[in-house]
Motif scaffolding. Structure first.
Motif, PDB file in Angstrom:
ATOM      1  N   GLY A 294      64.203 -57.590   1.575  1.00  0.00           N
ATOM      2  CA  GLY A 294      62.866 -57.420   2.152  1.00  0.00           C
ATOM      3  C   GLY A 294      61.953 -58.585   1.815  1.00  0.00           C
ATOM      4  N   GLY A 295      60.792 -58.589   2.420  1.00  0.00           N
ATOM      5  CA  GLY A 295      59.818 -59.636   2.155  1.00  0.00           C
ATOM      6  C   GLY A 295      58.853 -59.244   1.054  1.00  0.00           C
ATOM      7  N   GLY A 296      57.817 -60.032   0.918  1.00  0.00           N
ATOM      8  CA  GLY A 296      56.792 -59.711  -0.062  1.00  0.00           C
ATOM      9  C   GLY A 296      56.054 -58.433   0.314  1.00  0.00           C
ATOM     10  N   GLU A 297      55.832 -57.591  -0.665  1.00  0.00           N
ATOM     11  CA  GLU A 297      55.159 -56.312  -0.431  1.00  0.00           C
ATOM     12  C   GLU A 297      53.749 -56.363  -0.995  1.00  0.00           C
ATOM     13  N   PRO A 298      52.767 -55.896  -0.249  1.00  0.00           N
ATOM     14  CA  PRO A 298      51.382 -55.908  -0.752  1.00  0.00           C
ATOM     15  C   PRO A 298      51.240 -55.037  -1.992  1.00  0.00           C
ATOM     16  N   ALA A 299      50.312 -55.441  -2.853  1.00  0.00           N
ATOM     17  CA  ALA A 299      50.012 -54.655  -4.055  1.00  0.00           C
ATOM     18  C   ALA A 299      48.513 -54.584  -4.311  1.00  0.00           C
ATOM     19  N   TRP A 300      47.704 -55.016  -3.345  1.00  0.00           N
ATOM     20  CA  TRP A 300      46.250 -55.021  -3.549  1.00  0.00           C
ATOM     21  C   TRP A 300      45.665 -53.651  -3.215  1.00  0.00           C
ATOM     22  N   GLU A 301      44.489 -53.406  -3.747  1.00  0.00           N
ATOM     23  CA  GLU A 301      43.782 -52.147  -3.502  1.00  0.00           C
ATOM     24  C   GLU A 301      42.295 -52.435  -3.302  1.00  0.00           C
ATOM     25  N   TRP A 302      41.777 -52.014  -2.182  1.00  0.00           N
ATOM     26  CA  TRP A 302      40.342 -51.993  -1.938  1.00  0.00           C
ATOM     27  C   TRP A 302      39.981 -50.550  -1.590  1.00  0.00           C
ATOM     28  N   ARG A 303      39.678 -50.308  -0.360  1.00  0.00           N
ATOM     29  CA  ARG A 303      39.399 -48.930   0.060  1.00  0.00           C
ATOM     30  C   ARG A 303      40.704 -48.236   0.427  1.00  0.00           C
ATOM     31  N   ARG A 304      40.777 -46.966   0.063  1.00  0.00           N
ATOM     32  CA  ARG A 304      41.947 -46.163   0.383  1.00  0.00           C
ATOM     33  C   ARG A 304      41.527 -44.914   1.143  1.00  0.00           C
ATOM     34  N   ALA A 305      42.354 -44.516   2.078  1.00  0.00           N
ATOM     35  CA  ALA A 305      42.117 -43.299   2.855  1.00  0.00           C
ATOM     36  C   ALA A 305      43.409 -42.497   2.865  1.00  0.00           C
ATOM     37  N   ARG A 306      43.291 -41.235   2.539  1.00  0.00           N
ATOM     38  CA  ARG A 306      44.474 -40.375   2.441  1.00  0.00           C
ATOM     39  C   ARG A 306      44.577 -39.484   3.671  1.00  0.00           C
ATOM     40  N   LEU A 307      45.769 -39.473   4.252  1.00  0.00           N
ATOM     41  CA  LEU A 307      46.078 -38.630   5.404  1.00  0.00           C
ATOM     42  C   LEU A 307      47.221 -37.695   5.019  1.00  0.00           C
ATOM     43  N   SER A 308      47.243 -36.512   5.600  1.00  0.00           N
ATOM     44  CA  SER A 308      48.312 -35.568   5.283  1.00  0.00           C
ATOM     45  C   SER A 308      48.610 -34.704   6.494  1.00  0.00           C
ATOM     46  N   TRP A 309      49.861 -34.264   6.545  1.00  0.00           N
ATOM     47  CA  TRP A 309      50.341 -33.362   7.579  1.00  0.00           C
ATOM     48  C   TRP A 309      51.099 -32.228   6.905  1.00  0.00           C
ATOM     49  N   ALA A 310      50.812 -31.007   7.276  1.00  0.00           N
ATOM     50  CA  ALA A 310      51.493 -29.832   6.740  1.00  0.00           C
ATOM     51  C   ALA A 310      52.383 -29.237   7.825  1.00  0.00           C
ATOM     52  N   GLY A 311      53.510 -28.697   7.405  1.00  0.00           N
ATOM     53  CA  GLY A 311      54.421 -28.134   8.376  1.00  0.00           C
ATOM     54  C   GLY A 311      55.396 -29.185   8.878  1.00  0.00           C
ATOM     55  N   PRO A 312      56.313 -28.795   9.741  1.00  0.00           N
ATOM     56  CA  PRO A 312      57.300 -29.762  10.246  1.00  0.00           C
ATOM     57  C   PRO A 312      56.621 -30.908  11.002  1.00  0.00           C
ATOM     58  N   VAL A 313      56.981 -32.128  10.642  1.00  0.00           N
ATOM     59  CA  VAL A 313      56.471 -33.331  11.307  1.00  0.00           C
ATOM     60  C   VAL A 313      57.658 -34.006  11.973  1.00  0.00           C
TER      61      VAL A 313
END
Length: 401
Positions: A294-313
């Motif tokens: 794989g390539g370089g993976e980001p590791a920075w953190e500024w603003r974060r937003a959490r999303l979630s799904w319940a049940g079969p996706v």
């Protein structure tokens, strides 16, 4: 059916032209021991139990995936999505998941307005509004309309819509100031009116000094969005399998010379177990196989937003992320500062401070405070590194391998 759970870290590119996803899949497979990822996502790296897996093409065009041998799944993958807008797959995988949680990492100067298609997005701008917030906004706008008319009510509403989630202090102080000003206007001259008058003056002073750091912070973020960072690590991190290989080579380079010096030739029980695991792992793939790191993976953190799904996706579910570009976020911050300055100036101008024209002295005072605002802000800068440290680092870089 398979019982899988997905945890995804999704980094938006600084340019907004693509995304990098790092997935952690846990659960149990009972059929079809292969996981495929469909376009537009491209699987670039996979590992299980700290060991790399071979990424191969699927039966259909646009599929990349991996073979699994163990029903108990503990999988880590990295994938790439080279589209910056529109609807994107929730998972991108060929299998359904019982639950999905995604953490969206936003670069500086961008804001997540809404996540259309997500079951829960508590950090999105539109989802942060509650019924109480809307009620307070309408009450404050109504008071501003009764006090100064519809134009200033619209200006107050626009400022609160833009800045309420940045800081709730101005809302409560504006509500208090508008309410006291209306009460003072309705009261006849007397002792109680003078007490309300003092309350208006005090609320205006507190409002002004609360807005000073608020306005300064908004202007700093408009000019330099990177200042909103809270915990910024390295811009890119090596894949964990490469890190493990580097750590293993380092340990071997330190331990083997010591063993030779002390005459330790007999392998220990732990080393025998490791050799057995390596032998089993070599039986899985041919010696000529090349694993994708794989390539370089980001590791920075500024603003974060959490999303979630319940049940079969399912594989066909999509989500649309509405993210503001940097220029729009900068424009909205500047508009927010202009609106709050105009509203406060109108409040002071419409109130009588002793003799003279209504609000003349207070308007001049508030204007002077707002003009001199940026001169009162303390700047923070990193200190220059020690020259001896720089010289030592330069010698290390120039040293022959």
């Amino acid at each position: 059916s398979n019982r899988l759970h997905l945890e995804r870290q999704l980094w938006i590119d600084y340019s907004g032209a693509g995304m990098t996803a790092r997935d952690r899949i846990n659960g149990r497979m009972v059929r079809t021991f292969r996981l495929d990822m469909a376009a537009p996502l491209t699987l670039s790296r996979a590992q299980t139990g700290g060991q790399p897996l071979l990424v191969t093409k699927g039966v259909e065009n646009g599929l990349t995936g991996i073979e699994l041998r163990d029903p108990a799944v503990q999988l880590e993958t990295t994938s790439r999505l080279d589209i910056g807008g529109g609807a994107i797959p929730v998972t991108g995988w060929s299998e359904s998941f019982e639950s999905v949680s995604t953490t969206v990492h936003l670069p500086p100067g961008r804001e997540l307005l809404a996540a259309i298609g997500a079951d829960s997005s508590p950090n999105a701008w539109i989802d942060r509004w509650s019924l109480l917030d809307v009620f307070l906004l309408l009450i404050t706008t109504l008071l501003a309309h009764r006090l100064h008319g519809h134009r200033w009510a619209l200006a107050t509403a626009a400022f609160l819509i833009l800045g309420y989630h940045e800081s709730t202090g101005p809302l409560w102080l504006l509500l208090l100031t508008f309410g006291l000003s209306l009460v003072h206007r309705a009261l006849p001259d007397g002792r109680f009116a003078r007490m309300i008058r003092g309350g208006v003056v005090l609320s205006l002073l507190v409002l002004t000094f609360v807005l000073l750091p608020f306005v300064a912070n908004q202007m700093r973020l408009a000019v330099y969005p990177q200042l909103e960072r809270s915990n910024v690590g390295a811009p890119f991190a090596l894949s964990s399998d490469l890190e493990a290989i580097g750590d293993q080579m380092t340990r071997q380079s330190v331990i083997e010379p010591k063993n030779r010096m002390m005459g330790m030739s007999a392998p220990s029980e732990g080393s025998s177990k490791i050799q057995t695991q390596n032998a089993v792992r070599l039986e899985r793939y041919q010696a000529s196989n090349v694993f994708q790191a794989g390539g370089g993976e980001p590791a920075w953190e500024w603003r974060r937003a959490r999303l979630s799904w319940a049940g079969p996706v399912g594989p066909d579910q999509h989500v649309r992320l509405l993210i503001t570009p940097v220029w729009l976020t900068r424009l909205l911050r500047m508009l927010m500062v202009a609106l709050v300055a105009a509203v406060v100036a109108k409040l002071v101008k419409g109130f009588r401070f002793g003799s003279g024209t209504p609000g003349s002295r207070g308007a001049v005072a508030v204007a002077a405070i707002l003009v001199g605002l940026f001169g009162t802000v303390t700047s923070h800068a990193q200190s220059t590194p020690d020259p001896r440290l720089l010289a030592e680092l330069g010698e290390r870089l120039a040293r022959a391998p």
